[in-house]
Design an enzyme around this catalytic site. Structure first.
Site, PDB file in Angstrom:
ATOM      1  N   LYS A 207       0.835  -1.188   0.000  1.00  0.00           N
ATOM      2  CA  LYS A 207       0.000   0.000   0.000  1.00  0.00           C
ATOM      3  C   LYS A 207       0.881   1.252   0.000  1.00  0.00           C
ATOM      4  CE  LYS A 207      -3.625  -2.044   2.971  1.00  0.00           C
ATOM      5  NZ  LYS A 207      -4.800  -1.954   2.081  1.00  0.00           N
TER       6      LYS A 207
ATOM      7  N   ARG B  38      -9.797 -12.130   2.567  1.00  0.00           N
ATOM      8  CA  ARG B  38     -10.669 -13.207   2.101  1.00  0.00           C
ATOM      9  C   ARG B  38      -9.964 -14.562   2.129  1.00  0.00           C
ATOM     10  NH1 ARG B  38     -11.550 -10.218  -3.475  1.00  0.00           N
ATOM     11  NH2 ARG B  38     -11.334  -8.519  -1.954  1.00  0.00           N
TER      12      ARG B  38
END
Length: 472
Positions: A252, A326
């Site tokens: 990020k 996930r």
């Protein structure tokens, strides 16, 4: 390592009116103008340009100049259907001078007003050198007509615990500390607790949890505790416990990491919901599963284009290492599903797409079960705990196709990111009677009536009521 105590709360609720209690009149612009107030009160309001607008407080003085009471503005009855309107009591907790107070007369939505009062008094100050100076003294309030004061405190205390966990920086809330917090909660209510840590994740077939968390100096783990009678309906809560998310090798930007201590917000909210359930002694066999990891960068970090084999046996091509939540949830959901539970609820700070669609205050949720979804929507409105159903749009599952594995963890076009993340998770829930996925933000970016800026308990008051009504 020791468990961190709950942060301070300026507000408290009283079981009965104190002898030195001062009255608070709840007013609107209309009732202030047309109500039966002494002329001296009306003159004082006019001198202070006080109109009785929602959230405005005006203290009153007696002839000796001492505070003798207060006026507090609320939304008119025909306009207080919003969450902010019915939770306006949170502002009262921050505005009132210290001491004992009571609501004069009847408060509409008394239970919500009381909960919001406690929520609004929350203060995360454990890292302040002189926290007491900011607490401004404690405020105690008596509200007549509350049906269950213990329930009100239960909801507020669990929400405060959730906010504490999210607000605590990763230096004090890594996977090991999150495990300790869960263990202490389990112990407090007599639950059976286990944790699978480090390479034992591979031995016990949780390969994706291990892959995501192995690059951190703090070993990844699966937190697992159960509570209640085995003969009761099985309710399983699964929470994303990514204690910090760099994005992995798909790193990020610096701005994207500023709030990543909150990436375990799903786990924190699941623990808050579990606390409500256990404290109320609901007749369920509760199980809580939290994959606790840091998505870090080192020589053994998992990579884009790696293919991971999940606990369920499906292979997953890694299209982006920043879609790690996930992956860990998939292994935990598979374990939850193996018991054929009556209900699985998972909560996760999963996608930025959810925030683009609905903003930070309105988490989307997904379920194939129409009756469950209707109850969630009903209680979200009733408890002023916003949630909004989004579709599990089956045609979009094709976007997760991989040429080399059973599925990719991301799509290539970036569309419907929250929907496709939910569809990814749905592939790992096959046996549960009902499944609900909640894509929460876990953070309040702008102060609201019942919430200061910081970690947020989202959806758990509503979900508690859904579970309570379903099984009691």
């Amino acid at each position: 390592m020791t468990s961190l105590p709950l942060s301070a709360n300026r507000a408290a609720l009283l079981d009965q009116q104190a002898a030195d209690s001062r009255p608070i009149w709840l007013v609107t612009p209309e009732t202030l103008a047309n109500g039966q107030f002494p002329q001296t009160v009306l003159n004082w309001a006019a001198a202070n340009a006080y109109k009785g607008k929602a959230g405005q407080l005006l203290t009153l003085a007696n002839e000796q100049g001492q505070i003798s009471g207060a006026l507090f503005g609320i939304e008119p009855a025909d306009k207080d259907k919003s969450s902010e309107g019915r939770l306006i009591g949170g502002k009262l907790a921050r505005l009132l001078p210290a001491g004992n107070w009571h609501i004069e007369g009847k408060a509409d939505h008394a239970e919500l007003f009381a909960v919001s009062f406690l929520l609004g008094g929350y203060q995360f100050n454990r890292y302040k050198k002189d926290a007491s100076a900011e607490e401004q003294g404690s405020v105690s309030l008596y509200i007549s007509g509350l049906s269950d004061l213990a329930e009100t405190r239960r909801l507020a205390d669990a929400s405060a615990m959730t906010r504490d966990l999210i607000n605590t920086p990763t230096s004090d809330m890594g996977p090991d500390a999150l495990e300790l917090a869960a263990r202490n909660l389990a112990t407090a209510y007599g639950a059976k607790f286990t944790a699978v840590i480090g390479d034992d994740l591979l031995k016990q077939n949780f390969p994706m949890i291990h892959a995501v968390g192995r690059a951190s100096d703090t070993a990844p783990r699966l937190i697992d505790f159960t509570w209640g009678k085995d003969s009761d309906p099985k309710v399983t809560l699964v929470g994303k416990g990514v204690c910090f998310d760099t994005g992995g090798l798909d790193i990020k930007a610096a701005s994207g990491m500023l709030l990543m201590k909150k990436d375990m917000g799903g786990a924190a909210n699941v623990l808050g919901l579990a606390r409500m359930i256990m404290d109320a002694k609901l007749p369920v066999r509760l199980r809580v599963l939290i994959p606790a990891v840091e998505n870090s960068i080192s020589g053994n970090a998992f990579r884009p284009s790696d293919i991971l084999t999940s606990r369920e046996g499906q292979t997953v091509e890694i299209g982006n290492t920043d879609a790690e939540g996930r992956l860990v949830l998939a292994d935990a959901l598979t374990l939850a599903d193996e018991e054929n539970p009556d209900l699985i609820i998972d909560m996760a700070t999963l996608t930025g797409a959810a925030r683009v669609a609905l903003g930070p205050d309105l988490p989307p949720f997904y379920s194939h079960d129409e009756a469950f979804a209707a109850k969630v929507a009903e209680q979200a409105a009733a408890q002023s705990d916003p949630l909004w159903r989004m579709p599990l749009w089956a045609p979009y599952e094709a976007k997760l196709a991989s040429k080399v594995a059973d599925i990719n963890n991301v799509t290539t076009d970036g569309f419907a990111g929250s929907v496709t993340a939910a569809l990814f998770l749905s592939r790992f829930v096959k046996n549960a009677k009902v499944w609900g996925h909640f894509d929460i933000y876990g953070w309040t970016p702008v102060e609201k009536s019942a919430a200061t800026v910081g970690g947020a308990a989202q959806g758990i008051r509503a979900l508690y009521q859904v579970i309570k009504q379903r099984y009691v």
